[in-house]
Design an enzyme around this catalytic site. Structure first.
Site, PDB file in Angstrom:
ATOM      1  N   GLU A  46      15.055  -2.974  32.369  1.00 53.90           N
ATOM      2  CA  GLU A  46      14.659  -2.056  33.451  1.00 53.90           C
ATOM      3  C   GLU A  46      14.454  -0.644  32.904  1.00 53.90           C
ATOM      4  O   GLU A  46      13.506   0.056  33.270  1.00 53.90           O
ATOM      5  CB  GLU A  46      15.734  -2.027  34.548  1.00 53.90           C
ATOM      6  CG  GLU A  46      15.799  -3.279  35.403  1.00 53.90           C
ATOM      7  CD  GLU A  46      14.694  -3.331  36.471  1.00 53.90           C
ATOM      8  OE1 GLU A  46      13.940  -2.341  36.613  1.00 53.90           O
ATOM      9  OE2 GLU A  46      14.579  -4.369  37.141  1.00 53.90           O
TER      10      GLU A  46
ATOM     11  N   ARG B 174      20.389  -5.998  49.685  1.00 51.27           N
ATOM     12  CA  ARG B 174      19.433  -5.460  48.729  1.00 51.27           C
ATOM     13  C   ARG B 174      19.382  -6.261  47.419  1.00 51.27           C
ATOM     14  O   ARG B 174      18.827  -5.799  46.438  1.00 51.27           O
ATOM     15  CB  ARG B 174      19.795  -4.011  48.402  1.00 51.27           C
ATOM     16  CG  ARG B 174      19.952  -3.084  49.596  1.00 51.27           C
ATOM     17  CD  ARG B 174      19.575  -1.670  49.199  1.00 51.27           C
ATOM     18  NE  ARG B 174      20.143  -0.629  50.039  1.00 51.27           N
ATOM     19  CZ  ARG B 174      19.811  -0.401  51.312  1.00 51.27           C
ATOM     20  NH1 ARG B 174      18.925  -1.173  51.914  1.00 51.27           N
ATOM     21  NH2 ARG B 174      20.378   0.590  51.985  1.00 51.27           N
TER      22      ARG B 174
ATOM     23  N   LYS C 111      20.071   0.170  38.592  1.00 46.53           N
ATOM     24  CA  LYS C 111      20.810   0.325  39.845  1.00 46.53           C
ATOM     25  C   LYS C 111      21.219  -1.049  40.334  1.00 46.53           C
ATOM     26  O   LYS C 111      20.385  -1.910  40.601  1.00 46.53           O
ATOM     27  CB  LYS C 111      19.936   1.028  40.880  1.00 46.53           C
ATOM     28  CG  LYS C 111      20.627   1.194  42.227  1.00 46.53           C
ATOM     29  CD  LYS C 111      19.798   2.014  43.179  1.00 46.53           C
ATOM     30  CE  LYS C 111      20.466   2.075  44.544  1.00 46.53           C
ATOM     31  NZ  LYS C 111      19.665   2.846  45.500  1.00 46.53           N
TER      32      LYS C 111
ATOM     33  N   LYS D  30      23.796   3.308  37.775  1.00 42.31           N
ATOM     34  CA  LYS D  30      24.496   3.446  39.041  1.00 42.31           C
ATOM     35  C   LYS D  30      24.953   2.098  39.562  1.00 42.31           C
ATOM     36  O   LYS D  30      24.152   1.163  39.552  1.00 42.31           O
ATOM     37  CB  LYS D  30      23.516   4.072  40.027  1.00 42.31           C
ATOM     38  CG  LYS D  30      24.003   4.242  41.429  1.00 42.31           C
ATOM     39  CD  LYS D  30      22.860   4.702  42.285  1.00 42.31           C
ATOM     40  CE  LYS D  30      23.342   4.714  43.711  1.00 42.31           C
ATOM     41  NZ  LYS D  30      22.274   4.983  44.626  1.00 42.31           N
TER      42      LYS D  30
ATOM     43  N   ARG E 159      26.377   4.471  52.941  1.00 35.41           N
ATOM     44  CA  ARG E 159      25.515   3.962  54.018  1.00 35.41           C
ATOM     45  C   ARG E 159      25.944   4.531  55.352  1.00 35.41           C
ATOM     46  O   ARG E 159      25.132   4.638  56.265  1.00 35.41           O
ATOM     47  CB  ARG E 159      25.476   2.435  53.972  1.00 35.41           C
ATOM     48  CG  ARG E 159      24.731   1.999  52.710  1.00 35.41           C
ATOM     49  CD  ARG E 159      24.617   0.511  52.519  1.00 35.41           C
ATOM     50  NE  ARG E 159      24.004   0.236  51.217  1.00 35.41           N
ATOM     51  CZ  ARG E 159      23.863  -0.972  50.690  1.00 35.41           C
ATOM     52  NH1 ARG E 159      24.302  -2.023  51.356  1.00 35.41           N
ATOM     53  NH2 ARG E 159      23.299  -1.110  49.503  1.00 35.41           N
TER      54      ARG E 159
ATOM     55  N   TYR F 277      30.225  13.430  43.946  1.00 35.79           N
ATOM     56  CA  TYR F 277      30.496  14.188  45.167  1.00 35.79           C
ATOM     57  C   TYR F 277      31.565  15.260  44.921  1.00 35.79           C
ATOM     58  O   TYR F 277      31.771  16.113  45.772  1.00 35.79           O
ATOM     59  CB  TYR F 277      30.906  13.229  46.295  1.00 35.79           C
ATOM     60  CG  TYR F 277      29.788  12.243  46.590  1.00 35.79           C
ATOM     61  CD1 TYR F 277      28.713  12.615  47.396  1.00 35.79           C
ATOM     62  CD2 TYR F 277      29.754  10.989  45.979  1.00 35.79           C
ATOM     63  CE1 TYR F 277      27.650  11.746  47.611  1.00 35.79           C
ATOM     64  CE2 TYR F 277      28.699  10.105  46.196  1.00 35.79           C
ATOM     65  CZ  TYR F 277      27.654  10.498  47.015  1.00 35.79           C
ATOM     66  OH  TYR F 277      26.591   9.646  47.216  1.00 35.79           O
TER      67      TYR F 277
HETATM   68  C1  PBG Z   1      19.246   4.495  48.256  1.00 32.63           C
HETATM   69  C2  PBG Z   1      20.503   5.043  47.693  1.00 32.63           C
HETATM   70  C3  PBG Z   1      21.783   4.519  47.850  1.00 32.63           C
HETATM   71  C4  PBG Z   1      22.638   5.358  47.143  1.00 32.63           C
HETATM   72  C5  PBG Z   1      21.863   6.375  46.609  1.00 32.63           C
HETATM   73  N1  PBG Z   1      20.548   6.139  46.940  1.00 32.63           N
HETATM   74  C6  PBG Z   1      22.270   3.416  48.670  1.00 32.63           C
HETATM   75  C7  PBG Z   1      21.853   2.043  48.467  1.00 32.63           C
HETATM   76  O1  PBG Z   1      21.106   1.694  47.572  1.00 32.63           O
HETATM   77  O2  PBG Z   1      22.302   1.251  49.290  1.00 32.63           O
HETATM   78  C8  PBG Z   1      24.112   5.169  47.026  1.00 32.63           C
HETATM   79  C9  PBG Z   1      24.879   6.363  46.642  1.00 32.63           C
HETATM   80  C10 PBG Z   1      26.333   6.245  46.838  1.00 32.63           C
HETATM   81  O3  PBG Z   1      26.880   5.184  47.211  1.00 32.63           O
HETATM   82  O4  PBG Z   1      26.997   7.248  46.611  1.00 32.63           O
HETATM   83  N2  PBG Z   1      18.409   5.490  48.710  1.00 32.63           N
END
Ligand code: PBG
Length: 322
Positions: free
Chosen positions: A231, A215, A193, A246, A203, A311
């Site tokens: 990872e 982050r 990720k 992701k 967000r 989505y």
């Molecule tokens: C964190 C999480 C995020 C997304 C899924 N789980 C946001 C982040 O890490 O800031 C992002 C998903 C998206 O942008 O569609 N719980």
């Protein structure tokens, strides 16, 4: 005539020789449920996506399952947030209430996946608990993740999906599930990720933007590729059953490398920013929306993802069925 074009002459020929096929069952639909609202609240930066009330969530989940999607990925947004994200594992916390409702409505007819993180539940918006100096405390966070995994499994999640990128999170969660007699619950690890600008619209949807800093101290650096393999290997060694890369579209090389390297299911997450770009260009009349959706999701599958989290899952599933 050169050989390339002979197999492209008609739609039927192209269909016959297509190497990548999409099926509704390969798609996972993310859903947001918010505590304390009576009806669905649209997310401005994600046209067609809503923060659901418990009732509208049940309806959306039902419709998605009827469309044939392979699973649902649930995010909860509590009314009250605090330093430890206590609503993530509270029995009456919105995500656990919603999991119980969906499990009772849908039983085992779909795969209910709970996103397992703290950023939607903490008042500071970070994915873990903070030490005094405002750094995310890795091991203290693992204790929270372990408790959340057990609570989500008890509430009816078929699968938990840890997305916080803490070191050792898969082992901590696997251990906690096993000790709680939830040996059958798989862990779908967000293994690779990246710290991505493409999470922006999410967000807003999940109300989980960090209140300070970013982050980058726990999510991966977009410049790195070998690190993704490390990872992933680490998460598999700790007991992950399947993994997520992701975002998807800017990281198709990672999807491809990871898919070749592992023998577990790989999911590509087409994140909120990827979705928003196409919806925004559509609003301006700049892109053919339906073709773009199909092309991007086909690309993620072609790169090697077995599963696509998107989505557009329910919409695309309906299109594929018609
Ligand atoms: C964190 C999480 C995020 C997304 C899924 N789980 C946001 C982040 O890490 O800031 C992002 C998903 C998206 O942008 O569609 N719980």
């Amino acid at each position: 005539m050169a050989r390339g074009r002979r197999l492209r002459g008609t739609a039927a020929l192209r269909r016959l020789v297509a190497q990548t096929r999409l099926a509704p069952a390969d798609l996972i639909l993310p859903l947001f449920v918010k505590e304390g609202i009576d009806e669905a609240a649209p997310v401005a930066s994600m046209p067609g996506v809503a923060q659901h009330s418990l009732e509208s969530l049940r309806k959306a989940a039902n419709e998605a399952v009827a469309s044939g999607v392979g699973g649902l990925l649930l995010f909860g947004i509590p009314a009250v947030k605090d330093g430890s994200g206590s609503q993530a594992d509270a029995e009456q916390g919105i995500v656990n209430v919603a999991l119980r409702a969906l499990r009772s409505d849908l039983g085992d007819s779909t795969v209910l996946i709970a996103d397992l993180c703290l950023c939607e539940y903490t008042d500071h918006g970070h994915c873990g608990v903070l030490r005094g100096d405002a750094v995310v405390d890795n091991d203290e966070t693992l204790r929270r993740y372990a408790a959340i995994a057990v609570a989500q499994a008890a509430a009816g999640a078929h699968v938990v999906a840890p997305s916080g990128m803490m070191d050792g999170q898969i082992a901590a969660i696997r251990g906690a599930l096993d000790s709680a007699d939830r040996v059958e619950v798989p862990v779908l690890a967000y293994a690779a990720k990246y710290a991505s600008a493409f999470y922006g619209p999410f967000r807003e949807a999940a109300e989980g933007a960090p209140q300070f800093g970013d982050r980058a101290g726990y999510q991966m650096d977009p410049a790195n590729s070998d690190e993704a393999l490390r990872e992933v290997a680490q998460d598999l060694a700790e007991g992950a059953d399947a993994i997520i890369v992701k975002p998807a579209m800017p990281y198709l090389d990672i999807v491809s490398r990871v898919a070749r390297a592992v023998d577990v299911p790989v999911a590509g997450y087409q994140v909120s920013g990827e979705f928003a770009m196409i919806e925004a260009a559509t609003e301006r009349g700049w892109i053919d929306r339906d073709r773009a959706i199909l092309e991007t999701i086909t690309g993620i599958r072609r790169a090697g993802a077995d599963i696509v989290i998107t989505y557009w899952a329910a919409e695309l599933a309906r299109r594929l069925n018609s």
